[in-house]
Scaffold this motif. Structure first.
Motif, PDB file in Angstrom:
ATOM      1  N   SER A 119     -23.089 -48.605 117.624  1.00 28.34           N
ATOM      2  CA  SER A 119     -24.044 -47.751 116.924  1.00 28.34           C
ATOM      3  C   SER A 119     -25.260 -47.512 117.800  1.00 28.34           C
ATOM      4  O   SER A 119     -25.793 -48.450 118.401  1.00 28.34           O
ATOM      5  CB  SER A 119     -24.477 -48.413 115.603  1.00 28.34           C
ATOM      6  OG  SER A 119     -25.460 -47.649 114.951  1.00 28.34           O
TER       7      SER A 119
ATOM      8  N   THR B  51     -29.014 -45.628 117.426  1.00 31.89           N
ATOM      9  CA  THR B  51     -29.959 -44.998 116.510  1.00 31.89           C
ATOM     10  C   THR B  51     -31.243 -44.679 117.251  1.00 31.89           C
ATOM     11  O   THR B  51     -31.803 -45.536 117.936  1.00 31.89           O
ATOM     12  CB  THR B  51     -30.276 -45.928 115.320  1.00 31.89           C
ATOM     13  OG1 THR B  51     -29.061 -46.268 114.641  1.00 31.89           O
ATOM     14  CG2 THR B  51     -31.219 -45.255 114.335  1.00 31.89           C
TER      15      THR B  51
ATOM     16  N   THR C  37     -16.256 -36.831 114.198  1.00 30.04           N
ATOM     17  CA  THR C  37     -16.824 -36.424 112.920  1.00 30.04           C
ATOM     18  C   THR C  37     -18.292 -36.103 113.142  1.00 30.04           C
ATOM     19  O   THR C  37     -19.047 -36.930 113.659  1.00 30.04           O
ATOM     20  CB  THR C  37     -16.694 -37.540 111.875  1.00 30.04           C
ATOM     21  OG1 THR C  37     -15.304 -37.830 111.676  1.00 30.04           O
ATOM     22  CG2 THR C  37     -17.304 -37.116 110.548  1.00 30.04           C
ATOM     23  N   LEU C  38     -18.690 -34.888 112.745  1.00 32.80           N
ATOM     24  CA  LEU C  38     -20.061 -34.439 112.948  1.00 32.80           C
ATOM     25  C   LEU C  38     -20.755 -34.327 111.596  1.00 32.80           C
ATOM     26  O   LEU C  38     -20.444 -33.443 110.801  1.00 32.80           O
ATOM     27  CB  LEU C  38     -20.063 -33.082 113.666  1.00 32.80           C
ATOM     28  CG  LEU C  38     -21.427 -32.493 114.028  1.00 32.80           C
ATOM     29  CD1 LEU C  38     -22.141 -33.389 115.031  1.00 32.80           C
ATOM     30  CD2 LEU C  38     -21.253 -31.088 114.607  1.00 32.80           C
ATOM     31  N   ASN C  39     -21.681 -35.238 111.318  1.00 35.05           N
ATOM     32  CA  ASN C  39     -22.428 -35.212 110.053  1.00 35.05           C
ATOM     33  C   ASN C  39     -23.766 -34.510 110.262  1.00 35.05           C
ATOM     34  O   ASN C  39     -24.836 -35.069 110.065  1.00 35.05           O
ATOM     35  CB  ASN C  39     -22.649 -36.638 109.544  1.00 35.05           C
ATOM     36  CG  ASN C  39     -21.357 -37.320 109.178  1.00 35.05           C
ATOM     37  OD1 ASN C  39     -20.478 -36.708 108.573  1.00 35.05           O
ATOM     38  ND2 ASN C  39     -21.220 -38.584 109.553  1.00 35.05           N
ATOM     39  N   GLY C  40     -23.690 -33.271 110.692  1.00 35.36           N
ATOM     40  CA  GLY C  40     -24.894 -32.507 110.957  1.00 35.36           C
ATOM     41  C   GLY C  40     -24.524 -31.149 111.516  1.00 35.36           C
ATOM     42  O   GLY C  40     -23.337 -30.803 111.614  1.00 35.36           O
ATOM     43  N   ASN C  41     -25.505 -30.373 111.885  1.00 34.12           N
ATOM     44  CA  ASN C  41     -25.253 -29.038 112.413  1.00 34.12           C
ATOM     45  C   ASN C  41     -24.887 -29.090 113.884  1.00 34.12           C
ATOM     46  O   ASN C  41     -25.295 -29.998 114.619  1.00 34.12           O
ATOM     47  CB  ASN C  41     -26.489 -28.149 112.221  1.00 34.12           C
ATOM     48  CG  ASN C  41     -26.810 -27.934 110.757  1.00 34.12           C
ATOM     49  OD1 ASN C  41     -25.903 -27.810 109.930  1.00 34.12           O
ATOM     50  ND2 ASN C  41     -28.087 -27.890 110.423  1.00 34.12           N
TER      51      ASN C  41
END
Length: 212
Positions: free
Chosen positions: A132, A134, A160-164
């Motif tokens: 991870s 951050t 996996t893209l959790n955003g634009n």
């Protein structure tokens, strides 16, 4: 004990010398101190228990000889002392720095809270569990930060893209496999997804023009 022998033992309690030979397999060194060349002696390390460290002395490195009772046969080698030949790599009070013989440098500036690593070769991270990363930008929408990767990148796995996702103007995206979209798809502001319609089109054998 005669005074000459006592003086010899006192003189040998602590001596300065240089590494003359190294046996890495045996974890022993020989030290040249003046005209004296010691037998093979162990050197002190940072940790030697459940936590172990390995950073052996190098040829010519200046060290201390610590001889309990003044007997050099039982002496211990304490690295290391800077010298004119091998000066300190930095004089910055805010810097903790480690230099390698191939030119690699790992440094932490605790005044600027900045960690840097300069590597002339490669680097690898092999983790059996999750990894991870951050940054401040991931914690608050207004914070400066984020991660920048200046390199060609290969991902051998699912992404996996959790955003634009944004691609700068003038750049090209090439995809050799199938592409599937579950939401709307636009091109130059026009909807080109399966659910969009064209005006002025007759049903039957007529076909629409291409999407501009």
């Amino acid at each position: 004990m005669n005074p000459v022998e006592l003086a010899r033992l006192l003189h040998n309690l602590i001596r300065v010398g240089r590494v003359a030979a190294i046996d890495h397999a045996a974890v022993r060194v020989r030290i040249q101190s003046g005209a004296l060349l010691t037998d093979w002696l162990p050197w002190l390390t940072a940790r030697a228990g459940h936590t172990r460290s390995w950073n052996p002395p190098t040829l010519g490195e200046q060290v201390l000889l610590l001889a309990p009772g003044g007997e050099l046969r039982g002496a211990l080698v304490l690295p290391a002392l800077n010298s004119d030949a091998v000066p300190a790599p930095s004089h910055d009070a805010n810097l903790t720095q480690l230099e390698m013989p191939d030119g690699a440098v790992i440094a932490y500036d605790h005044a600027a809270s900045h960690l840097s690593a300069t590597l002339p070769g490669s680097a690898s991270l092999d983790a059996q569990g999750a990894v991870s990363v951050t940054t401040a930008a991931a914690l608050t929408a207004t914070a400066a930060g984020g991660a920048t990767l200046n390199a060609d990148t290969v991902i051998n796995g699912n992404l996996t893209l959790n955003g634009n996702f944004s691609q700068p103007s003038g750049q090209t995206a090439t995809m050799a496999g199938d592409v599937r979209f579950t939401g709307a798809v636009t091109s130059n502001g026009r909807d080109i997804s399966a659910s969009h319609t064209h005006g002025g089109v007759k049903r039957g054998g007529d076909q629409t023009d291409g999407v501009n």
